[in-house]
Design a protein around this motif. Sequence first.
Motif, PDB file in Angstrom:
ATOM      1  N   PHE A  44       0.840  -1.206   0.000  1.00 41.83           N
ATOM      2  CA  PHE A  44       0.000   0.000   0.000  1.00 41.83           C
ATOM      3  C   PHE A  44       0.876   1.257   0.000  1.00 41.83           C
ATOM      4  N   ALA A  45       1.904   1.234   0.894  1.00 45.47           N
ATOM      5  CA  ALA A  45       2.805   2.402   0.989  1.00 45.47           C
ATOM      6  C   ALA A  45       3.509   2.636  -0.345  1.00 45.47           C
ATOM      7  N   ASP A  46       3.888   1.559  -1.030  1.00 46.36           N
ATOM      8  CA  ASP A  46       4.538   1.691  -2.348  1.00 46.36           C
ATOM      9  C   ASP A  46       3.620   2.388  -3.352  1.00 46.36           C
ATOM     10  N   LYS A  47       2.319   1.982  -3.342  1.00 45.53           N
ATOM     11  CA  LYS A  47       1.372   2.579  -4.292  1.00 45.53           C
ATOM     12  C   LYS A  47       1.231   4.077  -4.027  1.00 45.53           C
ATOM     13  N   LYS A  97       2.164   9.660  -5.632  1.00 42.17           N
ATOM     14  CA  LYS A  97       2.627  11.004  -5.264  1.00 42.17           C
ATOM     15  C   LYS A  97       3.880  11.411  -6.037  1.00 42.17           C
ATOM     16  N   ALA A  98       4.671  10.433  -6.451  1.00 44.67           N
ATOM     17  CA  ALA A  98       5.870  10.755  -7.248  1.00 44.67           C
ATOM     18  C   ALA A  98       5.460  11.295  -8.618  1.00 44.67           C
ATOM     19  N   LEU A  99       4.391  10.712  -9.192  1.00 49.07           N
ATOM     20  CA  LEU A  99       3.950  11.131 -10.540  1.00 49.07           C
ATOM     21  C   LEU A  99       2.896  12.238 -10.492  1.00 49.07           C
ATOM     22  N   MET A 100       2.130  12.306  -9.410  1.00 50.19           N
ATOM     23  CA  MET A 100       1.059  13.321  -9.276  1.00 50.19           C
ATOM     24  C   MET A 100       1.099  13.894  -7.858  1.00 50.19           C
ATOM     25  N   SER A 138       1.804   8.048   8.939  1.00 46.51           N
ATOM     26  CA  SER A 138       3.032   8.171   8.107  1.00 46.51           C
ATOM     27  C   SER A 138       2.724   8.310   6.622  1.00 46.51           C
ATOM     28  N   LEU A 139       1.467   8.028   6.222  1.00 43.36           N
ATOM     29  CA  LEU A 139       1.136   8.018   4.791  1.00 43.36           C
ATOM     30  C   LEU A 139       0.819   9.430   4.276  1.00 43.36           C
ATOM     31  N   ASP A 140       1.268   9.736   3.067  1.00 44.14           N
ATOM     32  CA  ASP A 140       0.957  11.025   2.441  1.00 44.14           C
ATOM     33  C   ASP A 140      -0.373  10.917   1.697  1.00 44.14           C
ATOM     34  N   VAL A 141      -1.440  10.764   2.475  1.00 46.12           N
ATOM     35  CA  VAL A 141      -2.780  10.655   1.879  1.00 46.12           C
ATOM     36  C   VAL A 141      -3.634  11.827   2.353  1.00 46.12           C
TER      37      VAL A 141
END
Length: 437
Positions: free
Chosen positions: A284-287, A292-295, A325-328
């Motif tokens: 999940f963290a990878d997704k 976030k890397a692309l958008m 910790s998640l950038d959501v």
Amino acid sequence: MIDESIFKDKKVAFHTLGCKLNFAETTTIGKMLLEHGFRKAGRDEVADVCVINTCSVTEVADRKDRQAIKQMITKHPGAYIIVTGCYAQLQPEAVAKIEGVDLVLGAQDKFDIIRHLDNLEKKEEAQVCHTKRSEITTFSPSCTRGDRTRYWLKVQDGCDNFCSYCTVPIARGKSRNGTIAETIAQAEAAAREGAKEIVISGVNIGDFGKTTGETFLDLIRALDGVEGIERYRISSIEPDLLTDEIIEFTARSKRFLPHFHIPLQSGCDEVLRLMKRHYERSLFADKIRKVKALMPDAFIGVDVIVGTNGETEDYFNASYEFLQSLDVTQLHVFSYSERPNTQALKIEGRVRPEEKKRRSELLHALSEEKRLAFYRSQVGKTAHVLWEEKRTAGLMHGFSENYLVVERPYDKALVNCVTEVVLGELNEDGSAMTIKN
Ligand code: SF4
């Protein structure tokens, strides 16, 4: 063979509970009845036929279904009462026992409603048309205008995952879908009606293609070419089915918007195992990192269930820290509700209601913290907003491409139009962005 002339001008009323898919399906059932001579009952008219489309995601949902059925029976005395949807599929006998119900239609029969209608006279005992999960194979496409400006395109139905807390696979049957060609035809019809934005919906949409040998990536590539539709949103997609190709395609596409809704359910691997989810939290963290890397300005909504059987305090704390910790952008928090015939019932360690409430409040507070931080990060940026019809205190609202709620003074000419704006500060209660220009 029934003489359909008896349907002519019969007034039909609808009541829908639950998810957007249910609302889309009620609209499809409604279209079928109108094509066979029925007409929609006016708000204060007593209908001849009532269709109640039910939800059974929680115990509370079941209770609301029963209330809604009884209210419709009272409001429309003498009407022929038809109950369908997930509660009708999961507990047909309980529905049939409700006094006044005439016809119970399971998941396989709801789109075959005309064939099951007779002289529309009230019955002593309700007729039950029900099939078990393995026989629910029909896929009925639908694309309907929601209550605002967006259209909901149903691309898939059913699920084969059997997460331990979930009854959807039993309520909606096997994972199935229409062909890409059929789905494109639905989107083209919506474009002819003036649709600007389509939300791709279903039960487990990442599973699209299972019954036609196609893939979800094929589908969104094809939808990207439909003239007239300016914007698409992917309603919700399982993390293990959100492939890198889908993320890369969305990042490149002008029409697929930087807005994701991804069910995590728990941020603790032990609980994910108890839930029989198909991934660990590292996936999940990878997704999230990939999106976030692309958008970088993408809006990411995350589903989380609190208080499932076996969720100890330590497991909850581990889940909380992971979510922190998640950038959501936002968490959709659900309190676990025991469902009949689910594997979760066999798991030891029930969480007390007041403890479930405490955990839920903690996650709601964390969600609001993340949402406000995301909104503040967007001040001064350029956005494209699809404006909606509803007028509130002289203002109108719309959603930006990255799902920000934006408000401006009401202007009828802008309804169902996409305009470019520069985002201003948050409004007084932080519920929406204002605009600079
Ligand atoms: S993926 Fe799991 S939670 Fe979602 S509908 Fe299927 S069984 Fe239910």
